[in-house]
Design a protein around this motif. Structure first.
Motif, PDB file in Angstrom:
ATOM      1  N   LYS A 127      76.206   9.431  32.626  1.00 41.34           N
ATOM      2  CA  LYS A 127      76.534   9.470  34.059  1.00 41.34           C
ATOM      3  C   LYS A 127      77.971   9.030  34.324  1.00 41.34           C
ATOM      4  O   LYS A 127      78.719   9.706  35.012  1.00 41.34           O
ATOM      5  CB  LYS A 127      75.597   8.549  34.876  1.00 41.34           C
ATOM      6  N   LEU A 134      80.765  11.382  32.830  1.00 45.47           N
ATOM      7  CA  LEU A 134      80.874  12.656  33.539  1.00 45.47           C
ATOM      8  C   LEU A 134      81.327  12.464  34.983  1.00 45.47           C
ATOM      9  O   LEU A 134      82.110  13.251  35.508  1.00 45.47           O
ATOM     10  CB  LEU A 134      79.534  13.395  33.477  1.00 45.47           C
ATOM     11  N   LEU A 163      70.684  13.293  35.787  1.00 48.03           N
ATOM     12  CA  LEU A 163      71.224  13.485  34.449  1.00 48.03           C
ATOM     13  C   LEU A 163      70.372  12.718  33.451  1.00 48.03           C
ATOM     14  O   LEU A 163      70.173  11.509  33.608  1.00 48.03           O
ATOM     15  CB  LEU A 163      72.662  12.943  34.428  1.00 48.03           C
ATOM     16  N   ALA A 195      68.701  12.537  29.075  1.00 48.71           N
ATOM     17  CA  ALA A 195      68.753  12.944  27.660  1.00 48.71           C
ATOM     18  C   ALA A 195      67.681  12.142  26.942  1.00 48.71           C
ATOM     19  O   ALA A 195      67.211  11.111  27.453  1.00 48.71           O
ATOM     20  CB  ALA A 195      70.128  12.654  27.058  1.00 48.71           C
ATOM     21  N   VAL A 232      69.947  17.959  34.955  1.00 47.73           N
ATOM     22  CA  VAL A 232      70.859  18.334  33.860  1.00 47.73           C
ATOM     23  C   VAL A 232      70.467  17.481  32.652  1.00 47.73           C
ATOM     24  O   VAL A 232      70.547  16.260  32.705  1.00 47.73           O
ATOM     25  CB  VAL A 232      72.349  18.101  34.245  1.00 47.73           C
ATOM     26  N   ASP A 233      70.004  18.132  31.585  1.00 48.17           N
ATOM     27  CA  ASP A 233      69.588  17.422  30.368  1.00 48.17           C
ATOM     28  C   ASP A 233      70.695  17.580  29.326  1.00 48.17           C
ATOM     29  O   ASP A 233      71.003  18.698  28.909  1.00 48.17           O
ATOM     30  CB  ASP A 233      68.267  18.027  29.870  1.00 48.17           C
ATOM     31  N   THR A 234      71.262  16.449  28.914  1.00 50.44           N
ATOM     32  CA  THR A 234      72.408  16.518  27.995  1.00 50.44           C
ATOM     33  C   THR A 234      72.003  16.269  26.535  1.00 50.44           C
ATOM     34  O   THR A 234      72.871  16.062  25.685  1.00 50.44           O
ATOM     35  CB  THR A 234      73.521  15.512  28.394  1.00 50.44           C
ATOM     36  N   ILE A 289      73.431  19.247  24.556  1.00 52.47           N
ATOM     37  CA  ILE A 289      74.764  19.792  24.866  1.00 52.47           C
ATOM     38  C   ILE A 289      75.804  18.670  24.823  1.00 52.47           C
ATOM     39  O   ILE A 289      75.506  17.519  25.106  1.00 52.47           O
ATOM     40  CB  ILE A 289      74.812  20.540  26.237  1.00 52.47           C
ATOM     41  N   GLU A 327      80.412  20.841  27.602  1.00 55.66           N
ATOM     42  CA  GLU A 327      79.464  21.733  28.251  1.00 55.66           C
ATOM     43  C   GLU A 327      78.769  21.032  29.431  1.00 55.66           C
ATOM     44  O   GLU A 327      78.534  21.645  30.474  1.00 55.66           O
ATOM     45  CB  GLU A 327      78.434  22.203  27.220  1.00 55.66           C
ATOM     46  N   SER A 328      78.482  19.750  29.256  1.00 56.94           N
ATOM     47  CA  SER A 328      77.854  19.002  30.355  1.00 56.94           C
ATOM     48  C   SER A 328      78.800  18.987  31.552  1.00 56.94           C
ATOM     49  O   SER A 328      78.379  19.185  32.699  1.00 56.94           O
ATOM     50  CB  SER A 328      77.565  17.557  29.947  1.00 56.94           C
ATOM     51  N   ARG A 349      78.912  22.274  33.438  1.00 56.54           N
ATOM     52  CA  ARG A 349      77.757  22.467  34.342  1.00 56.54           C
ATOM     53  C   ARG A 349      77.963  21.703  35.644  1.00 56.54           C
ATOM     54  O   ARG A 349      77.694  22.205  36.731  1.00 56.54           O
ATOM     55  CB  ARG A 349      76.476  21.936  33.704  1.00 56.54           C
TER      56      ARG A 349
END
Ligand code: DC
Length: 225
Positions: A16, A19, A146, A148, A201-203, A206, A210-211, A214
């Motif tokens: 989090k 990004l 977000l 993972a 959004v699942d990181t 990725i 790429e995250s 998105r």
């Protein structure tokens, strides 16, 4: 003019803050790390020898807690606790658990809520935390959840701590992370959960680039930035 706001919620270590900082720089937004505010309360409780699971003990200290958010020339958020810059101190693993403990307490959440809403009233913000989309900014222009896998999140957090020369093991980090996930999701007050209108959004599979791509597309698309 009405300010724009973006909420990013999710479990610890999902990426989090990394990004959100990238997006803040890219779109010229103010990044508000709300976990850092809870960490200040956790640190204050530890410094004062309070049991961070004891709501009465922590509540009794709240009036003495003065937190300020400052931004340096690079736009990096600095946390000032009773006049002292604690931006580094709040990152220690014991403060993570203390923050998670105190954040379950309604009086702590009530004290910090207005501070967070006030930031969103004054600036165009990208704010990350656990309850931003559900409680703090229910009308945010964009909400992202977000996440993972716990193992991936623990590995990332472990690498970060290694880079800062904090002595710990991957197993300890994973265990802490699982404990915090459980604490943060199962508490009664503003638990971590995806807002109904949040984009997931699942990181896990990725990378950072790429995250970010998105998230950048979501922000441009939804907010016209
Ligand atoms: O994001 P972080 O790991 O720095 O947050 C530290 C703790 O603060 C986390 O375990 C849960 C709590 N927190 C919260 O309850 N609500 C928020 N909006 C942000 C953080």
């Amino acid at each position: 003019m009405e300010k724009k706001s973006i909420a990013i919620d999710g479990p610890a270590g999902a990426g989090k803050s990394t990004l959100a900082k990238m997006a803040a720089r890219h779109f010229g937004l103010i990044y508000v790390d709300t976990g850092a505010i809870y960490r200040c309360v956790g640190l204050f409780a530890l410094k004062n020898g309070a049991d961070t699971r004891d709501q009465q003990a922590v509540s009794a200290l709240l009036d003495q807690v003065q937190i300020e958010l400052k931004y340096d020339e690079q736009g990096v958020q600095r946390m000032i606790l009773n006049g002292e810059d604690v931006s580094e101190a709040i990152r220690m693993p014991e403060v993570s658990i203390a923050a998670s403990n105190v954040s379950a307490m309604p009086p702590v959440r009530a004290k910090l809520l207005s501070m967070q809403r006030d930031m969103a009233k004054r600036y165009n913000v990208i704010m990350d935390g656990r309850d931003i989309g559900t409680v703090v900014l229910p009308d945010a222009g964009l909400k992202i959840f977000l996440t993972a896998d716990a193992e991936k999140r623990a590995k990332r957090r472990y690498d970060e701590l290694q880079a800062k020369h904090v002595e710990t093991t991957y197993e300890d980090v994973l265990q802490d992370m699982r404990m915090r996930d459980k604490n943060d999701s199962s508490r009664a007050a503003a638990p971590l959960k995806q807002a109904e209108d949040a984009v997931l959004v699942d990181t896990s599979e990725i990378g950072l680039e790429e995250s970010f791509e998105r998230i950048r597309e979501l922000i441009s698309g939804r907010l016209g930035l």
